[in-house]
Motif scaffolding. Structure first.
Motif, PDB file in Angstrom:
ATOM      1  N   ARG A 218       0.858  -1.183   0.000  1.00  0.00           N
ATOM      2  CA  ARG A 218       0.000   0.000   0.000  1.00  0.00           C
ATOM      3  C   ARG A 218       0.893   1.230   0.000  1.00  0.00           C
ATOM      4  NH1 ARG A 218      -4.388  -1.743   4.703  1.00  0.00           N
ATOM      5  NH2 ARG A 218      -4.919  -3.782   3.813  1.00  0.00           N
ATOM      6  N   SER A 219       0.877   1.967  -1.109  1.00  0.00           N
ATOM      7  CA  SER A 219       1.739   3.133  -1.243  1.00  0.00           C
ATOM      8  C   SER A 219       1.228   4.030  -2.359  1.00  0.00           C
ATOM      9  CB  SER A 219       3.182   2.707  -1.549  1.00  0.00           C
ATOM     10  OG  SER A 219       4.008   3.834  -1.750  1.00  0.00           O
ATOM     11  N   ARG A 220       1.476   5.329  -2.207  1.00  0.00           N
ATOM     12  CA  ARG A 220       1.191   6.288  -3.271  1.00  0.00           C
ATOM     13  C   ARG A 220       2.460   6.653  -4.047  1.00  0.00           C
ATOM     14  NH1 ARG A 220      -2.634  10.660   0.002  1.00  0.00           N
ATOM     15  NH2 ARG A 220      -4.305   9.203   0.580  1.00  0.00           N
ATOM     16  N   GLU A 221       3.602   6.109  -3.633  1.00  0.00           N
ATOM     17  CA  GLU A 221       4.880   6.477  -4.221  1.00  0.00           C
ATOM     18  C   GLU A 221       5.159   5.619  -5.449  1.00  0.00           C
ATOM     19  OE1 GLU A 221       9.091   6.695  -4.909  1.00  0.00           O
ATOM     20  OE2 GLU A 221       8.231   4.931  -3.956  1.00  0.00           O
ATOM     21  N   ALA A 222       5.613   6.275  -6.530  1.00  0.00           N
ATOM     22  CA  ALA A 222       5.712   5.610  -7.831  1.00  0.00           C
ATOM     23  C   ALA A 222       6.672   4.427  -7.816  1.00  0.00           C
ATOM     24  CB  ALA A 222       6.137   6.617  -8.896  1.00  0.00           C
ATOM     25  N   LEU A 223       7.845   4.567  -7.210  1.00  0.00           N
ATOM     26  CA  LEU A 223       8.815   3.471  -7.236  1.00  0.00           C
ATOM     27  C   LEU A 223       8.281   2.255  -6.493  1.00  0.00           C
ATOM     28  CD1 LEU A 223      11.493   2.164  -7.876  1.00  0.00           C
ATOM     29  CD2 LEU A 223      12.502   3.367  -5.926  1.00  0.00           C
ATOM     30  N   GLY A 232       4.341  -8.693  -9.305  1.00  0.00           N
ATOM     31  CA  GLY A 232       3.068  -9.364  -9.573  1.00  0.00           C
ATOM     32  C   GLY A 232       2.043  -9.211  -8.468  1.00  0.00           C
ATOM     33  N   LEU A 233       2.171  -8.161  -7.634  1.00  0.00           N
ATOM     34  CA  LEU A 233       1.225  -7.983  -6.536  1.00  0.00           C
ATOM     35  C   LEU A 233       0.029  -7.164  -6.984  1.00  0.00           C
ATOM     36  CD1 LEU A 233       3.517  -7.202  -3.475  1.00  0.00           C
ATOM     37  CD2 LEU A 233       2.863  -9.397  -4.453  1.00  0.00           C
ATOM     38  N   GLN A 234      -1.094  -7.456  -6.384  1.00  0.00           N
ATOM     39  CA  GLN A 234      -2.275  -6.628  -6.565  1.00  0.00           C
ATOM     40  C   GLN A 234      -2.236  -5.524  -5.532  1.00  0.00           C
ATOM     41  OE1 GLN A 234      -5.823  -8.962  -6.409  1.00  0.00           O
ATOM     42  NE2 GLN A 234      -5.430  -9.969  -8.361  1.00  0.00           N
ATOM     43  N   ALA A 235      -2.443  -4.300  -5.978  1.00  0.00           N
ATOM     44  CA  ALA A 235      -2.349  -3.164  -5.063  1.00  0.00           C
ATOM     45  C   ALA A 235      -3.643  -2.970  -4.285  1.00  0.00           C
ATOM     46  CB  ALA A 235      -2.037  -1.883  -5.845  1.00  0.00           C
ATOM     47  N   ASP A 236      -3.469  -2.760  -2.977  1.00  0.00           N
ATOM     48  CA  ASP A 236      -4.531  -2.261  -2.112  1.00  0.00           C
ATOM     49  C   ASP A 236      -5.787  -3.115  -2.052  1.00  0.00           C
ATOM     50  OD1 ASP A 236      -2.918  -0.155  -1.496  1.00  0.00           O
ATOM     51  OD2 ASP A 236      -3.791   1.185  -2.974  1.00  0.00           O
ATOM     52  N   ASN A 237      -5.683  -4.451  -2.166  1.00  0.00           N
ATOM     53  CA  ASN A 237      -6.886  -5.221  -1.850  1.00  0.00           C
ATOM     54  C   ASN A 237      -6.986  -5.301  -0.334  1.00  0.00           C
ATOM     55  OD1 ASN A 237      -5.749  -7.732  -0.698  1.00  0.00           O
ATOM     56  ND2 ASN A 237      -4.987  -8.110  -2.779  1.00  0.00           N
ATOM     57  N   GLU A 238      -8.164  -5.606   0.182  1.00  0.00           N
ATOM     58  CA  GLU A 238      -8.427  -5.494   1.615  1.00  0.00           C
ATOM     59  C   GLU A 238      -8.400  -6.838   2.332  1.00  0.00           C
ATOM     60  OE1 GLU A 238      -8.607  -2.678   3.225  1.00  0.00           O
ATOM     61  OE2 GLU A 238      -8.288  -1.598   1.356  1.00  0.00           O
ATOM     62  N   LEU A 247       4.436   4.457   4.995  1.00  0.00           N
ATOM     63  CA  LEU A 247       4.110   5.635   5.795  1.00  0.00           C
ATOM     64  C   LEU A 247       5.318   6.570   5.888  1.00  0.00           C
ATOM     65  CD1 LEU A 247       2.076   3.993   8.725  1.00  0.00           C
ATOM     66  CD2 LEU A 247       1.200   5.075   6.651  1.00  0.00           C
ATOM     67  N   ARG A 248       6.154   6.572   4.869  1.00  0.00           N
ATOM     68  CA  ARG A 248       7.367   7.385   4.918  1.00  0.00           C
ATOM     69  C   ARG A 248       7.088   8.877   4.873  1.00  0.00           C
ATOM     70  NH1 ARG A 248      10.544   4.882   0.075  1.00  0.00           N
ATOM     71  NH2 ARG A 248       8.382   4.660  -0.643  1.00  0.00           N
ATOM     72  N   GLN A 249       5.830   9.252   4.563  1.00  0.00           N
ATOM     73  CA  GLN A 249       5.488  10.673   4.542  1.00  0.00           C
ATOM     74  C   GLN A 249       5.200  11.221   5.933  1.00  0.00           C
ATOM     75  OE1 GLN A 249       3.481   8.251   3.769  1.00  0.00           O
ATOM     76  NE2 GLN A 249       1.485   8.607   4.736  1.00  0.00           N
ATOM     77  N   LEU A 250       5.078  10.356   6.937  1.00  0.00           N
ATOM     78  CA  LEU A 250       4.728  10.811   8.284  1.00  0.00           C
ATOM     79  C   LEU A 250       5.837  11.679   8.882  1.00  0.00           C
ATOM     80  CD1 LEU A 250       3.108   7.782  10.167  1.00  0.00           C
ATOM     81  CD2 LEU A 250       1.985   9.796   9.221  1.00  0.00           C
ATOM     82  N   ARG A 251       5.415  12.749   9.558  1.00  0.00           N
ATOM     83  CA  ARG A 251       6.342  13.588  10.319  1.00  0.00           C
ATOM     84  C   ARG A 251       5.800  13.864  11.723  1.00  0.00           C
ATOM     85  NH1 ARG A 251       8.618  11.973   6.646  1.00  0.00           N
ATOM     86  NH2 ARG A 251       9.862  13.057   5.075  1.00  0.00           N
TER      87      ARG A 251
END
Length: 306
Positions: A218-223, A232-238, A247-251
């Protein structure tokens, strides 16, 4: 039961404030380790590439367009540099410059002939990610990631030696073209930084294979999205699967403790989660599981004390 792994920034990015009591207790009782730090080392803990290189440009090109194939790719991202007493300092690149389709339409035609003379094709399918397609067999020097250069003088980060001479010259010529382009005056008038440089980085061909132990990313970052797609992963299934959560954007320490970690500690106690891994970019890792609650003699631990 699943494992949740949180991909986190370096601990220095957080203020030196106390964590919630239950989180501090969990960190004190956790298994702790220290490994190599840095963004690349952090991602390589979770993704294994064959051959063992790090071709960011080819990976993100495949995500953006799907045509990476067997070509050699190099990112040539838009950048902003500011002269100072020492030389020139990078003050922005890629997304931080808020480039749009009009920037691409105005600036790329002026730059493309410069690269075409070497047999390189420059395009920008995403306004913040510009690419050079290079002839097969092109050898490349080592390039630094723009995140390593941001805020720093350019000179120590330029490719050195004979292998880097062509790229140093191309960078200088591209800067001349961009510095004199009328469109940058419009950007500055609009309150934006000028796109007055490029930054070459991430060169190579698409890897033959990418593997990961995670079943979900789960990520919004392109790389990270590109690595997940290549694996071969499916993104963001629940579904309840082993997940890597970016969560690298957390400060905010409050968001880290209360919003990210506490709900997962509760899931551990309910038996919905088998293990929680906190992976910080500086190389510090915590592994937390339900059985550690019996380590009641362990003192609570604050983030910066690990």
């Amino acid at each position: 039961m699943a494992t949740a792994t949180l991909l986190l920034p370096a601990r220095s990015r957080f203020p030196a404030a106390p964590l919630p009591d239950d989180v501090a207790k969990a960190l004190g009782r956790a298994e702790r380790s220290s490994v190599d730090g840095g963004e690349r080392a952090q991602l390589q803990r979770h993704f294994q590439l064959q051959p063992a290189q790090w071709p960011v440009a080819a990976l993100t090109r495949q995500l953006d367009v799907g045509d990476a194939g067997d070509a050699i790719w190099l990112r040539a991202d838009p950048a902003n540099v500011v002269p100072d007493m020492q030389g020139a300092r990078m003050m922005g690149h890629g997304d931080t410059l808020r480039p749009d389709a009009e920037d691409v339409a105005q600036l790329l035609p002026a730059l493309q002939p410069l690269f075409a003379g070497f047999g390189f094709i420059l395009d920008a399918p995403v306004p913040s990610r510009w690419y050079l397609r290079l002839p097969p067999g092109t050898t490349l020097p080592d390039f630094h990631s723009p995140d390593d250069v941001l805020g720093d003088d350019l000179f120590p980060h330029l490719p050195d030696g004979d292998a880097g001479r062509r790229w140093r010259a191309l960078l200088t010529e591209a800067q001349v073209v961009l510095h004199t382009h009328d469109w940058n005056q419009q950007r500055v008038a609009d309150g934006k930084r000028a796109i007055n440089s490029l930054w070459f980085w991430g060169g190579g061909a698409l890897p033959q294979s990418v593997h990961t132990a995670h079943a979900q990313v789960r990520s919004r970052e392109a790389l990270l999205q590109a690595l997940a797609k290549a694996a071969g992963l499916q993104a963001d299934n629940e579904q309840q699967v082993d997940a890597l959560v970016d969560l690298r954007q957390l400060r905010s320490l409050d968001q880290l403790g209360n919003d990210a970690i506490r709900p997962l500690l509760s899931a551990l106690q309910r038996g919905e989660l088998r293990r929680l891994v906190l992976d910080f970019e500086d190389g510090v890792r915590f592994e937390i599981d339900k059985g550690q609650r019996w380590r009641f003699w362990k003192k609570p631990l604050q983030l910066h004390d690990a």
